[in-house]
Structures are given as structure tokens and as C-alpha cells.
Design a protein around this motif. Structure first.
Motif, PDB file in Angstrom:
ATOM      1  N   PHE A  96      30.557  39.699   0.601  1.00  0.00           N
ATOM      2  CA  PHE A  96      29.350  38.873   0.723  1.00  0.00           C
ATOM      3  C   PHE A  96      28.225  39.428  -0.137  1.00  0.00           C
ATOM      4  O   PHE A  96      28.034  40.639  -0.237  1.00  0.00           O
ATOM      5  N   LYS A  97      27.476  38.506  -0.734  1.00  0.00           N
ATOM      6  CA  LYS A  97      26.281  38.902  -1.483  1.00  0.00           C
ATOM      7  C   LYS A  97      25.140  37.950  -1.147  1.00  0.00           C
ATOM      8  O   LYS A  97      25.366  36.788  -0.745  1.00  0.00           O
ATOM      9  N   GLU A  98      23.945  38.428  -1.272  1.00  0.00           N
ATOM     10  CA  GLU A  98      22.759  37.643  -0.963  1.00  0.00           C
ATOM     11  C   GLU A  98      22.794  36.313  -1.709  1.00  0.00           C
ATOM     12  O   GLU A  98      23.110  36.260  -2.896  1.00  0.00           O
ATOM     13  N   GLY A  99      22.464  35.244  -0.994  1.00  0.00           N
ATOM     14  CA  GLY A  99      22.467  33.911  -1.583  1.00  0.00           C
ATOM     15  C   GLY A  99      23.741  33.130  -1.348  1.00  0.00           C
ATOM     16  O   GLY A  99      23.802  31.923  -1.632  1.00  0.00           O
ATOM     17  N   ASP A 100      24.792  33.778  -0.822  1.00  0.00           N
ATOM     18  CA  ASP A 100      26.046  33.078  -0.533  1.00  0.00           C
ATOM     19  C   ASP A 100      25.851  32.052   0.585  1.00  0.00           C
ATOM     20  O   ASP A 100      25.079  32.261   1.525  1.00  0.00           O
ATOM     21  N   SER A 101      26.603  30.965   0.486  1.00  0.00           N
ATOM     22  CA  SER A 101      26.720  29.999   1.564  1.00  0.00           C
ATOM     23  C   SER A 101      27.997  30.330   2.335  1.00  0.00           C
ATOM     24  O   SER A 101      29.067  30.477   1.734  1.00  0.00           O
ATOM     25  N   VAL A 102      27.889  30.446   3.661  1.00  0.00           N
ATOM     26  CA  VAL A 102      28.979  30.983   4.480  1.00  0.00           C
ATOM     27  C   VAL A 102      29.389  29.978   5.553  1.00  0.00           C
ATOM     28  O   VAL A 102      28.537  29.407   6.243  1.00  0.00           O
ATOM     29  N   PHE A 103      30.685  29.773   5.708  1.00  0.00           N
ATOM     30  CA  PHE A 103      31.244  28.945   6.778  1.00  0.00           C
ATOM     31  C   PHE A 103      32.083  29.836   7.680  1.00  0.00           C
ATOM     32  O   PHE A 103      32.915  30.612   7.216  1.00  0.00           O
ATOM     33  N   VAL A 104      31.874  29.720   8.992  1.00  0.00           N
ATOM     34  CA  VAL A 104      32.585  30.523   9.993  1.00  0.00           C
ATOM     35  C   VAL A 104      33.270  29.586  10.976  1.00  0.00           C
ATOM     36  O   VAL A 104      32.609  28.729  11.580  1.00  0.00           O
TER      37      VAL A 104
ATOM     38  N   VAL B 185      29.420  37.247  12.797  1.00  0.00           N
ATOM     39  CA  VAL B 185      29.528  37.023  11.354  1.00  0.00           C
ATOM     40  C   VAL B 185      28.350  36.191  10.860  1.00  0.00           C
ATOM     41  O   VAL B 185      27.685  36.529   9.869  1.00  0.00           O
ATOM     42  N   GLY B 186      28.098  35.074  11.532  1.00  0.00           N
ATOM     43  CA  GLY B 186      27.029  34.194  11.094  1.00  0.00           C
ATOM     44  C   GLY B 186      25.664  34.850  11.128  1.00  0.00           C
ATOM     45  O   GLY B 186      24.853  34.673  10.209  1.00  0.00           O
ATOM     46  N   GLN B 187      25.408  35.624  12.170  1.00  0.00           N
ATOM     47  CA  GLN B 187      24.109  36.286  12.279  1.00  0.00           C
ATOM     48  C   GLN B 187      23.942  37.378  11.219  1.00  0.00           C
ATOM     49  O   GLN B 187      22.864  37.534  10.637  1.00  0.00           O
ATOM     50  N   ILE B 188      25.001  38.141  10.965  1.00  0.00           N
ATOM     51  CA  ILE B 188      24.923  39.175   9.930  1.00  0.00           C
ATOM     52  C   ILE B 188      24.681  38.526   8.569  1.00  0.00           C
ATOM     53  O   ILE B 188      23.887  39.021   7.755  1.00  0.00           O
ATOM     54  N   ALA B 189      25.354  37.408   8.317  1.00  0.00           N
ATOM     55  CA  ALA B 189      25.146  36.711   7.054  1.00  0.00           C
ATOM     56  C   ALA B 189      23.686  36.298   6.891  1.00  0.00           C
ATOM     57  O   ALA B 189      23.093  36.464   5.816  1.00  0.00           O
ATOM     58  N   LYS B 190      23.082  35.780   7.948  1.00  0.00           N
ATOM     59  CA  LYS B 190      21.666  35.393   7.880  1.00  0.00           C
ATOM     60  C   LYS B 190      20.782  36.611   7.651  1.00  0.00           C
ATOM     61  O   LYS B 190      19.851  36.581   6.830  1.00  0.00           O
ATOM     62  N   LEU B 191      21.065  37.690   8.364  1.00  0.00           N
ATOM     63  CA  LEU B 191      20.259  38.906   8.216  1.00  0.00           C
ATOM     64  C   LEU B 191      20.381  39.502   6.815  1.00  0.00           C
ATOM     65  O   LEU B 191      19.453  40.167   6.330  1.00  0.00           O
ATOM     66  N   LYS B 192      21.519  39.260   6.162  1.00  0.00           N
ATOM     67  CA  LYS B 192      21.751  39.815   4.830  1.00  0.00           C
ATOM     68  C   LYS B 192      21.362  38.844   3.710  1.00  0.00           C
ATOM     69  O   LYS B 192      21.600  39.121   2.543  1.00  0.00           O
ATOM     70  N   GLY B 193      20.773  37.703   4.063  1.00  0.00           N
ATOM     71  CA  GLY B 193      20.237  36.825   3.029  1.00  0.00           C
ATOM     72  C   GLY B 193      21.102  35.674   2.597  1.00  0.00           C
ATOM     73  O   GLY B 193      20.969  35.185   1.460  1.00  0.00           O
ATOM     74  N   ALA B 194      21.975  35.174   3.468  1.00  0.00           N
ATOM     75  CA  ALA B 194      22.768  33.992   3.128  1.00  0.00           C
ATOM     76  C   ALA B 194      21.855  32.798   2.867  1.00  0.00           C
ATOM     77  O   ALA B 194      20.829  32.627   3.528  1.00  0.00           O
ATOM     78  N   SER B 195      22.238  31.960   1.914  1.00  0.00           N
ATOM     79  CA  SER B 195      21.459  30.759   1.635  1.00  0.00           C
ATOM     80  C   SER B 195      21.675  29.692   2.699  1.00  0.00           C
ATOM     81  O   SER B 195      20.772  28.897   2.993  1.00  0.00           O
ATOM     82  N   ARG B 196      22.877  29.688   3.294  1.00  0.00           N
ATOM     83  CA  ARG B 196      23.201  28.701   4.329  1.00  0.00           C
ATOM     84  C   ARG B 196      24.381  29.237   5.138  1.00  0.00           C
ATOM     85  O   ARG B 196      25.337  29.789   4.568  1.00  0.00           O
ATOM     86  N   VAL B 197      24.307  29.071   6.465  1.00  0.00           N
ATOM     87  CA  VAL B 197      25.393  29.487   7.350  1.00  0.00           C
ATOM     88  C   VAL B 197      25.794  28.296   8.206  1.00  0.00           C
ATOM     89  O   VAL B 197      24.956  27.701   8.893  1.00  0.00           O
ATOM     90  N   ILE B 198      27.083  27.971   8.157  1.00  0.00           N
ATOM     91  CA  ILE B 198      27.637  26.836   8.893  1.00  0.00           C
ATOM     92  C   ILE B 198      28.685  27.360   9.858  1.00  0.00           C
ATOM     93  O   ILE B 198      29.479  28.245   9.513  1.00  0.00           O
ATOM     94  N   GLY B 199      28.699  26.830  11.070  1.00  0.00           N
ATOM     95  CA  GLY B 199      29.699  27.243  12.042  1.00  0.00           C
ATOM     96  C   GLY B 199      30.428  26.064  12.645  1.00  0.00           C
ATOM     97  O   GLY B 199      29.883  24.959  12.720  1.00  0.00           O
ATOM     98  N   SER B 200      31.649  26.271  13.062  1.00  0.00           N
ATOM     99  CA  SER B 200      32.374  25.267  13.839  1.00  0.00           C
ATOM    100  C   SER B 200      32.704  25.853  15.200  1.00  0.00           C
ATOM    101  O   SER B 200      32.933  27.059  15.340  1.00  0.00           O
ATOM    102  N   ALA B 201      32.702  24.992  16.205  1.00  0.00           N
ATOM    103  CA  ALA B 201      33.006  25.408  17.570  1.00  0.00           C
ATOM    104  C   ALA B 201      33.611  24.222  18.304  1.00  0.00           C
ATOM    105  O   ALA B 201      33.602  23.092  17.799  1.00  0.00           O
ATOM    106  N   GLY B 202      34.084  24.460  19.525  1.00  0.00           N
ATOM    107  CA  GLY B 202      34.851  23.441  20.229  1.00  0.00           C
ATOM    108  C   GLY B 202      34.115  22.673  21.291  1.00  0.00           C
ATOM    109  O   GLY B 202      34.741  21.946  22.066  1.00  0.00           O
ATOM    110  N   SER B 203      32.791  22.780  21.359  1.00  0.00           N
ATOM    111  CA  SER B 203      32.029  21.993  22.317  1.00  0.00           C
ATOM    112  C   SER B 203      30.609  21.819  21.814  1.00  0.00           C
ATOM    113  O   SER B 203      30.113  22.616  21.013  1.00  0.00           O
TER     114      SER B 203
END
Length: 343
Positions: A151-159, A170-188
Motif C-alpha cells: 500500500f502507498k498513500e493515495g491508493d484506492s482500497v477495496f476490502v 484493514v480499512g481503518q489502517i488504509a485511511k490512517l495511512k492516506g488512502a484516497s478511497r476505502v470501500i468495504g463489502s459486508a453481509g448486512s
């Protein structure tokens, strides 16, 4: 001096599951408690972990970790208090009353080689946290994102599986490290709300509400640079379609197929790997324990500062261990599934 009970209860695997495990595949049995010998400690377990990888260990197949043996206790990470120590001094200076992390869960009392136990501090964090956010799932998230996925700053991340013990971190660490966008999927819808409102994901979707590929494209119209895979199946196929040039995917888990009774087809779009020059890399957390001190310091700091949040789903009693495990496989947990034993 602590008076020990004569027996302890522990869960044994008594049948190899076909498909989704059944409660009758396991048996709760009484065993005699043995006094610790030289270099050993006796631990009264307080919190037990159930994790997706345990499903694979129920099969009698060659893998990265040995299978559970029939009519023998299952194991997994646990935290407990030391109630007795063998006569000989142990190299880690563990004494009665210390809290330790070890790998002999699924039981009330564990006879542990002291060299295989790690002292933990109940004043720094709740003891159950050492099974989740500060334990193996947390290190999996940290190493998987920062080292394996590069991962590098500015990456868009899907979890995928983003409301679980690994995915939420994973998603929170990505945000703390400078992700440009974080997307998650879940079951509810409840889990989707958690990801956005509490964990700070930019957006999330319920994979049960429609095709994953369509929902991911809508959530990430400019594509993704990193995919953290906890699910496999249609999520991996969707991610391959949405990964940008030189995108990276870390393959941590494939819970969607753990209970499959027939071989599962691979993604139908693997040819995209060539043109996009993608990297798909599997990971095992055991390869990355050199990051443990760095992980504990950085993540521990984020937790103390209130910048990283975590959830636990707690089930009470050794009798509930199998039910908690099956519930976790069905996705009934939010965050880390923990079994807590009464004192």
C-alpha cells in the motif's frame, strides 16, 4: 495457594465435516488437570478465539498448518491467567497471576510450555483485544495491507468481509495511512452502516443486495489499486475487473468456499491479469511476525488516541464454543468473535 479443580472441559473433534460443520462433529469432554512440570505453566483460560482458518484444520488434508486430530482437543489462540508454574524457573520469568497469550484454546485449563506463552498487560488493553485488534487478526491486517499489498498513500482500497476482525482493521489502517478511497463489502445493512459511520470507510455495500461487480463499480467508478480479499469467489472476480493498471490483491482468506463440497471455479476474468499487469499474492500471517513490535506500537497508539476502533462479538461459556465458531462462519459476528469463560 490456588486450589485447582480436578478436571477441565475441552472440545474434541470427533468427525470430519462435509460442507458446513455440525455441532455433533465436536464433543465437549472432561479431562484430568495435570500439574505443570519443569518449564511448564498451567493457565486458566479467560478468552478463547474462533477464526475462519480453523475450518480448514477440520479436514484431513495437507496444508500450511496440521489438521486437527480426531478425538483430540482442538486448539487456537487464547488468553488466560497463570495458576501454577513448574518447579524449574522458566526463561520468560512467568509467575502465578501473570496473564499470557498462547495457542491452547478450546478448553478451560491449558498446560502450556512457558517458552510458547507471551505475557500480556491487562492495563494496556482489555485482555480480549490480544486475540483480535492487537493479536493475530490485527497483525494480519497490518502486514497484509502495508507489506504484502505494498500500500502507498493515495491508493484506492477495496476490502471484502470488511466488518470482520481483519477487514475492519484493514480499512481503518488504509485511511490512517492516506488512502484516497476505502470501500468495504459486508453481509448486512447494519454492518454497512458500521463501516461508514464508525470505521470511517468512504463507502460500503451489502453484497446480498445485488451483483458484487456492479456494486463495486458504482462504489469505485475510478477503479481500485488494492484489494484485500477475505472472501474469494465473486468478490475476487469483481475486484479483478475493477483493479487499475498495476493493481495489487492480497489473498488472505476465501471464506466463501471453506465449506464447499466440490471444487470451486476460479474467476472467469483471470486473463485481465495480463493486460493490467496485476499482482495477486497469498499471505500467511506467520511469515510476518518480525513486524509485531512495530505493529503493537503503532496500532496500540491509534487505539489509545481513539483513531482506530474495533468491535467484538462476545459469547459466554465453554459450552458455546462450537456455536460461536459456526456463527462466525455464517457471518453472525461483528468484529472479532470471542468466547469468554466465567471465573
Amino acid at each position: 495457594m490456588t486450589v485447582l479443580p480436578a478436571t477441565s472441559r475441552e472440545w474434541h473433534l470427533v468427525a470430519r465435516p462435509s460442507g458446513m460443520p455440525k455441532p455433533e462433529d465436536c464433543a465437549l469432554r472432561d479431562v484430568e488437570i495435570t500439574e505443570p512440570g519443569p518449564g511448564q505453566i498451567l493457565v486458566r483460560n479467560m478468552h478463547l478465539s474462533v477464526d475462519p482458518y480453523m475450518r480448514g484444520r477440520m479436514n484431513d488434508v495437507k496444508s500450511y498448518t496440521p489438521p486437527f486430530q480426531l478425538d483430540r482437543p482442538m486448539d487456537g489462540s487464547a488468553v488466560g491467567v497463570v495458576v501454577a508454574v513448574g518447579d524449574a524457573a522458566n526463561p520468560k520469568g512467568i509467575v502465578v497471576g501473570d496473564h499470557v497469550l498462547h495457542w491452547l484454546g478450546w478448553r478451560e485449563y491449558a498446560l502450556v510450555e512457558a517458552e510458547h506463552a507471551v505475557k500480556v498487560d491487562a492495563e494496556l488493553a482489555p485482555l480480549s483485544a490480544y486475540l483480535g485488534v492487537l493479536g493475530m487478526p490485527g497483525l494480519t491486517a497490518y502486514a497484509g495491507l502495508l507489506r504484502v499489498a505494498e500500500f502507498k498513500e493515495g491508493d484506492s482500497v477495496f476490502v471484502s468481509g470488511a466488518a470482520g476482525a481483519v477487514g475492519g482493521q484493514v480499512g481503518q489502517i488504509a485511511k490512517l495511512k492516506g488512502a484516497s478511497r476505502v470501500i468495504g463489502s459486508a453481509g448486512s445493512d447494519e454492518k454497512v452502516k458500521l463501516l461508514v459511520e464508525e470505521y470511517g470507510f468512504d463507502t460500503a455495500f451489502n453484497y446480498k443486495n445485488g451483483p458484487v461487480a456492479e456494486q463495486l463499480k458504482e462504489a469505485a467508478p475510478d477503479g481500485i489499486d488494492v484489494y484485500f480479499d477475505n472472501v474469494g469467489g465473486d468478490h475476487l472476480e469483481a475486484a479483478i475487473s475493477s483493479l487499475n493498471l498495476h493493481g495489487r490483491a492480497v489473498i488472505c482468506g476465501m471464506i466463501a468456499q471453506y465449506n464447499a463440497t466440490e471444487p470451486t471455479p476460479g474467476p472467469r476474468n483471470l486473463a485481465l491479469i495480463i493486460g493490467k499487469r496485476l499482482t495477486l499474492r497469498g499471505m500467511l500471517v506467520g511469515d510476518h511476525y518480525d513486524l509485531q513490535p512495530q505493529f503493537a506500537e503503532e496500532v496500540g497508539g491509534w487505539i489509545r488516541e481513539g483513531r482506530l476502533r474495533y468491535r467484538e462479538t462476545v459469547v459466554e461459556g465453554i459450552e458455546s464454543n462450537v456455536d460461536a465458531f459456526l456463527g462466525m462462519l455464517r457471518g453472525e459476528n461483528i468484529g472479532k468473535m470471542i468466547v469468554t469463560l466465567p471465573e
